[in-house]
Scaffold this motif. Structure first.
Motif, PDB file in Angstrom:
ATOM      1  N   SER A 145       1.123  -1.036  -0.080  1.00 30.36           N
ATOM      2  CA  SER A 145       0.599   0.128  -0.087  1.00 30.36           C
ATOM      3  C   SER A 145       0.996   1.621  -0.684  1.00 30.36           C
ATOM      4  CB  SER A 145      -0.936  -0.119   0.858  1.00 30.36           C
ATOM      5  OG  SER A 145      -1.673   1.354   1.074  1.00 30.36           O
ATOM      6  N   ARG A 192       0.578   5.289   0.198  1.00 24.37           N
ATOM      7  CA  ARG A 192      -0.506   6.559   0.438  1.00 24.37           C
ATOM      8  C   ARG A 192      -0.882   8.417   0.299  1.00 24.37           C
ATOM      9  NH1 ARG A 192      -3.236   8.730   5.622  1.00 24.37           N
ATOM     10  NH2 ARG A 192      -2.625   7.410   6.175  1.00 24.37           N
ATOM     11  N   THR A 226      -4.020  14.848   1.701  1.00 23.65           N
ATOM     12  CA  THR A 226      -4.640  15.707   0.415  1.00 23.65           C
ATOM     13  C   THR A 226      -3.250  16.991  -0.401  1.00 23.65           C
ATOM     14  OG1 THR A 226      -6.629  15.109   1.207  1.00 23.65           O
ATOM     15  CG2 THR A 226      -6.588  16.543  -0.156  1.00 23.65           C
ATOM     16  N   VAL A 254      -2.709  11.355  -8.378  1.00 24.00           N
ATOM     17  CA  VAL A 254      -4.162  10.935  -7.123  1.00 24.00           C
ATOM     18  C   VAL A 254      -4.221  13.429  -6.383  1.00 24.00           C
ATOM     19  CG1 VAL A 254      -2.387  10.058  -4.893  1.00 24.00           C
ATOM     20  CG2 VAL A 254      -1.726   9.628  -6.722  1.00 24.00           C
ATOM     21  N   THR A 284      -6.098  10.682  -0.314  1.00 24.35           N
ATOM     22  CA  THR A 284      -4.937  10.544   0.689  1.00 24.35           C
ATOM     23  C   THR A 284      -6.065   8.765   1.177  1.00 24.35           C
ATOM     24  OG1 THR A 284      -6.915  10.629   2.847  1.00 24.35           O
ATOM     25  CG2 THR A 284      -5.061  11.963   2.479  1.00 24.35           C
ATOM     26  N   THR A 285      -6.461   7.897  -0.333  1.00 20.21           N
ATOM     27  CA  THR A 285      -7.043   6.826  -0.190  1.00 20.21           C
ATOM     28  C   THR A 285      -6.002   6.337  -1.080  1.00 20.21           C
ATOM     29  OG1 THR A 285      -8.806   7.295  -1.100  1.00 20.21           O
ATOM     30  CG2 THR A 285      -8.375   5.249  -1.549  1.00 20.21           C
ATOM     31  N   PRO A 286      -5.813   5.543  -0.033  1.00 16.34           N
ATOM     32  CA  PRO A 286      -4.249   4.249  -0.300  1.00 16.34           C
ATOM     33  C   PRO A 286      -4.175   3.831  -1.780  1.00 16.34           C
ATOM     34  CG  PRO A 286      -5.279   3.688   1.988  1.00 16.34           C
ATOM     35  CD  PRO A 286      -6.062   4.417   0.974  1.00 16.34           C
ATOM     36  N   ARG A 287      -3.109   3.802  -2.981  1.00 14.38           N
ATOM     37  CA  ARG A 287      -2.752   2.745  -3.933  1.00 14.38           C
ATOM     38  C   ARG A 287      -2.349   1.709  -3.768  1.00 14.38           C
ATOM     39  NH1 ARG A 287      -5.855   7.322  -4.037  1.00 14.38           N
ATOM     40  NH2 ARG A 287      -5.924   8.133  -5.955  1.00 14.38           N
ATOM     41  N   THR A 288      -2.564   0.803  -4.387  1.00 12.82           N
ATOM     42  CA  THR A 288      -1.472  -0.763  -4.620  1.00 12.82           C
ATOM     43  C   THR A 288      -1.031  -0.515  -5.862  1.00 12.82           C
ATOM     44  OG1 THR A 288      -3.161  -1.630  -3.230  1.00 12.82           O
ATOM     45  CG2 THR A 288      -1.685  -3.363  -4.309  1.00 12.82           C
TER      46      THR A 288
END
Length: 704
Positions: free
Chosen positions: A512, A514, A518, A554, A557-561
């Motif tokens: 992950s 993140r 923001t 981006v 603050t949403t997690p990215r994988t």
């Protein structure tokens, strides 16, 4: 002259370039028989002096005129010379000779005065300058032989002879410098200058220095009255012809007093002064030179080469307390002098040298019975400098970075920090540290209190928001802004979270990424591997990875994988970066991997009872034991063929064999189909690039 008659009688010179008549005409009054005038010589030559007879008088057969001859002079200055010394005089002519002419100078008493044309040669009764053609004859060396007066006689064809007086006085060897010696065992040898001098005939005091006469080389012994205190390095001194001065030196041997004296050679007189000097050897005081910053201080050790015999006060004094003060207490205001009372050892103590104003001064350390020492002190500019860090790059969640400020002496030319020195005693300047943009970050403690003797203080930078600000030291009065270190840049960045991973070779694991804050606008986040040969990255499970992967646009603050793909065994590092955010690093370990039958543990079936599922997984293995640690999918972009078989197809067969794993796939299933009663084994073979696990490579199958 008869009464009632006053004739005027002219007297003339036929060549007024040779001479003139001072009074003409002469007036002969009644009853006068004689009148006088004079001939005034002007230049070398011959002129006729004639009487011009007035009316009524006859020209006599003789006495009516005379011849006047004017000759040039020989000039030999008078001289006073010391016995066995010599002095140079310049012999000249008042007019150049018509042709080469010999000029002779003779001493009337060669037992008292001799003459020489060579300063290094023994003189004689007379000298001759041959073939002189100009008004400059040459240098004559007058040599004293015995005390008293003498006469020099100079002669040359066509010139008036000239007599000159010479006085011969007593002579001696005297110590010109120093007037006395005060030294120490650690101060080296003291130079002693000895000179040959003419003395006053009455007082025997030195009048002037004159060289030793030509042809004489007296040996002049210089002696120490107490060789346990000091010795003379060179003795005797040999004064060769025409030498005026020689040097020797006093070498200190032990503490005490002695007399350094000259032993006068034969023919020389003991002078009333200068024939000896006093020499004192004392223990030495030691104190180094110093360079200190204005309003700062530095310690100096004050020591002695020997402990005093009785308790002794040692005083350190400043030549200019407006520039430098001294104190024995690092926290006290200094003054013109500082005293160590009742010192009984070779170490007096520590004196604190305090800079007050730019410039130079000296310190003198003294004590009764000791040779004083003078040390130079230079006061340079000083300032408060941020010495750590050189700049700040932090994030909102990284804590408050420390900021260290020191009081420093600066190079006077460049204002660059040279060394740190504490604030002088009795002075406590407040030192403010400011942030140019408090919306980005603030200073936790300001001003900093630099008390007496303090060199360093610390505060901290507290980040408030993403951005850049300047942190600067506000220099108190009396301090100078340094060329470097007076201000630093502080950058506050956002934070990034990035997971660490342990992945099997040719497998992959999701991680992950993140942004903690923001971003002000959509931005790219790039994650990079330290080695493409070790680890590649992809943003899709099925895709072949590369050394870096970029997550575009981006905005929250949403997690990215991302998928971390193992390529070769080892330890590697990932770095996540985004504009305005602090780089984040995490570790990746690539370990062995293999394929395992995880379900079922065994098969038991009856003929005609239907097939049984067999599941094969790609697994990360423990490097030490090669046992299964966890299941991980095959890395994106890689296809793996895993051989699987029944040991006895007559007992049972597999519906799919071999098994094919595609990128992103972690489990593949086949079916065991019972054929006839019996027992067999279902087993897999490790494909190339993978490691054979320590277990779960086969399962037993029984068909009833």
């Amino acid at each position: 002259m008869r009464g009632g008659f006053t004739p005027s009688v002219a007297v003339t010179s036929s060549n007024t370039g040779v001479g003139t008549v001072t009074l003409s005409p002469l007036v002969f009054d009644s009853g006068v028989t004689t009148k006088s005038t004079a001939f005034h010589p002007i230049g070398a030559g011959v002129s006729t002096i004639a009487v011009v007879q007035p009316d009524g008088f006859a020209t006599p057969s003789s006495g009516g005129q005379i011849t006047a001859t004017v000759k040039p002079d020989i000039v030999v200055p008078g001289a006073t010379v010391g016995k066995n010394l010599q002095v140079s005089v310049s012999v000249t002519l008042t007019a150049a000779p018509a042709g080469p002419t010999d000029v002779t100078v003779t001493s009337a008493d060669s037992g008292r005065v001799t003459l020489s044309l060579d300063p290094n040669a023994e003189g004689g009764a007379s000298v001759t300058f041959p073939g002189v053609t100009s008004t400059t004859v040459g240098a004559l060396y007058v040599q004293g032989r015995d005390v008293g007066p003498a006469t020099l006689m100079a002669s040359a064809d066509g010139y008036n002879s000239r007599n000159t007086g010479v006085q011969v006085n007593p002579a001696a060897f005297v110590i010109m410098s120093p007037a006395s010696i005060s030294t120490s065992l650690a101060s080296g040898d003291s130079t002693i200058q000895v000179a040959s001098a003419r003395l006053n005939a009455t007082t025997l005091a030195r009048e002037t220095n004159q060289p030793v006469r030509g042809g004489l080389s007296p040996s002049v012994a210089v002696v120490s009255g107490n060789t346990g205190v000091g010795t003379i390095t060179v003795s005797p001194l040999v004064f060769i012809s025409s030498t005026t001065s020689k040097n020797t030196a006093f070498h200190p041997v032990g503490n005490g007093a002695t007399t350094v004296a000259i032993v006068q050679p034969a023919g020389f007189t003991t002078p009333s002064s200068g024939g000896q000097i006093d020499a004192t050897v004392s223990p030495n005081m030691n104190m180094a030179h110093a360079t200190v910053g204005k309003n700062l201080q530095m310690p100096l050790q004050v020591t002695m080469t020997a402990a005093p015999d009785v308790p002794t006060d040692v005083v350190v004094a400043s030549s200019d307390p407006a520039i430098v003060t001294v104190s024995t207490d690092p926290n006290a205001e200094g003054g013109e002098r500082a005293t160590f009372f009742g010192v009984t050892s070779a170490t007096a103590g520590t004196v604190y040298v305090q800079g007050r104003e730019l410039g130079s001064a000296s310190l003198t350390v003294s004590a009764d019975g000791f040779f004083l020492r003078t040390s130079a002190v230079q006061v340079d500019p000083s300032g408060f400098v941020i010495v750590d860090p050189g700049s700040i790059s932090t994030s909102l969640f990284s804590g408050d970075p420390s900021v260290q400020v020191t009081s420093s002496r600066l190079n006077p030319a460049t204002l660059v920090r040279e060394t740190d020195q504490p604030v002088r005693g009795g002075f406590a300047p407040p030192v403010a540290v400011a942030s140019s943009d408090t919306a980005v970050g603030t200073i936790t403690v300001s001003p900093l209190a630099f008390d007496s003797g303090v060199t360093s203080r610390s505060t901290a930078f507290h980040p408030v928001a993403i951005g850049t600000t300047a942190l600067s030291v506000i220099q108190p009065e009396g301090f100078t802004n340094p060329a470097v270190g007076g201000a630093i840049e502080a950058v506050v960045k956002g934070d990034i979270t990035l997971g660490s991973a342990t992945v099997g070779r040719d497998l992959q694991v999701p991680v992950s990424v993140r942004l903690v804050q923001t971003p002000p606008e959509p931005m790219d986040v790039t994650v990079t591997s330290s080695s493409e040969a070790g680890v590649t990255l992809s943003d899709e499970a099925q895709t072949e990875g590369a050394q870096s992967v970029t997550l575009t646009g981006v905005a929250d603050t949403t997690p990215r994988t991302i998928y971390v793909q193992g390529r070769s065994h080892g330890a590697f590092r990932l770095t996540a970066a985004a504009a305005g955010y602090k780089d984040k690093q995490s570790d990746v370990a690539v370990v062995p991997s293999g394929f395992m039958i995880l379900s079922p543990a065994s098969i038991e079936a009856a003929v005609g009872s239907g097939s049984r599922q067999v599941k094969v997984y790609s697994c990360r293995l423990a490097p030490a034991t090669l046992l299964r640690e966890t299941d991980q999918a095959v890395r994106g972009g890689l296809g793996v063929v895993v051989p699987i078989a029944s040991s006895d197809p007559g007992v049972g067969t597999l519906s799919v064999a071999p098994l094919e794993f595609s990128g992103g796939q972690g489990c593949v299933t086949t079916l065991f189909q019972p054929v006839a009663a019996g027992a067999c084994t279902v087993l897999i073979t490790t494909p190339e690039g993978f490691t054979t696990p320590a277990a779960m490579q086969s399962i037993p199958a029984t068909v009833n």
